[in-house]
Design an enzyme around this catalytic site. Structure first.
Site: not given
Ligand SMILES: [Zn+2]
Length: 248
Positions: A2-3, A59, A111, A238
């Site tokens: 999710p962003e 977010k 998760r 990243r």
């Protein structure tokens, strides 16, 4: 993962279908997802109240209540908000609200990396990446020797610009992810801000983080503009992709 667009979609769904409904009970038994609260604590705070507003920064999103504390929600990596659906048969509803009208709002998260908590602390979040104004963007982003990619990913600088959004925006603005942030001209900073906003706008329209560069990045492919093979490296912790021919 999710962003910002996924968080905005969840917020908008709650704004459309989750407000003004009296809360009958809260299933807050998952002490990991509901940390630091003890089981029953969120239930006690919200039972009998209703959500009045659904707000978001980056977010993170949260729901204001009529007289009670706000409820903060985070989707983690795999979470989604489901409204008025049957409970997950696989036990993936980590946090759920039952309304007096019989409906239900759940954080469904295979998760279990999502989060529900009262009075969320938003002090660590900068202004929203989709909303930040030109002058504030110049001031917050355009400083220091840190790599541009790392600066943009720092949620204290700017909230909600995730890995994919940043790679797509840097490509659109033709800026190298390793450029020291403080070296950018005001023109470049303005171009970058417009690119970030455009990526987020496109993603909101399509219901998920998207763009021509993200698509090429997923295939480990070629630049959608000039055809050069993309390069990648870890920057700011990243995996980062860029077009070596155009992003210098
Ligand atoms: Zn290119």
């Amino acid at each position: 993962m999710p962003e910002l667009p996924e968080a905005e979609r969840a917020r908008a769904a709650i704004a459309a279908r989750g407000l003004g409904r009296r809360i009958a009970s809260v299933d807050d038994r998952d002490t990991y997802v509901c940390r630091p609260h003890a089981p029953g604590e969120i239930d006690a705070a919200l039972r009998g109240r209703m959500f009045t507003e659904a707000l978001r920064r980056g977010k993170a999103f949260w729901l204001e209540t009529d007289g009670g504390p706000p409820l903060g929600l985070h989707l983690g990596m795999t979470g989604e908000i489901v409204i008025d659906e049957e409970p997950s048969e696989r036990g993936f509803d980590r946090f759920a609200i039952t309304f007096e009208d019989g409906g239900r709002l759940a954080l469904r998260d295979p998760r279990r990396l999502g989060r529900a908590r009262l009075d969320p602390n938003l002090d660590h979040l900068g202004p929203d990446a989709a909303e930040i104004g030109r002058d504030e963007f110049r001031e917050r982003v355009g400083r220091g020797a840190i790599a541009l990619k790392a600066r943009l990913m720092d949620q204290k600088t700017l909230a909600g610009a995730g890995n994919l959004i940043v790679d797509e925006a840097l490509w659109r603005a033709r800026l190298h992810p390793r450029r020291p942030a403080g070296e950018l001209s005001t023109d470049e900073l303005d171009r970058l801000r417009r690119a970030i906003r455009a990526v987020i706008r496109d993603s909101l329209r399509h219901g998920g983080t998207t763009g021509p560069f993200i698509a090429a990045r997923d295939r480990n492919g070629a630049c959608p503009r000039c055809g050069a093979p993309l390069e990648s490296a870890r920057i700011g912790g990243r995996t980062t992709y860029w077009c070596p021919a155009e992003q210098r």
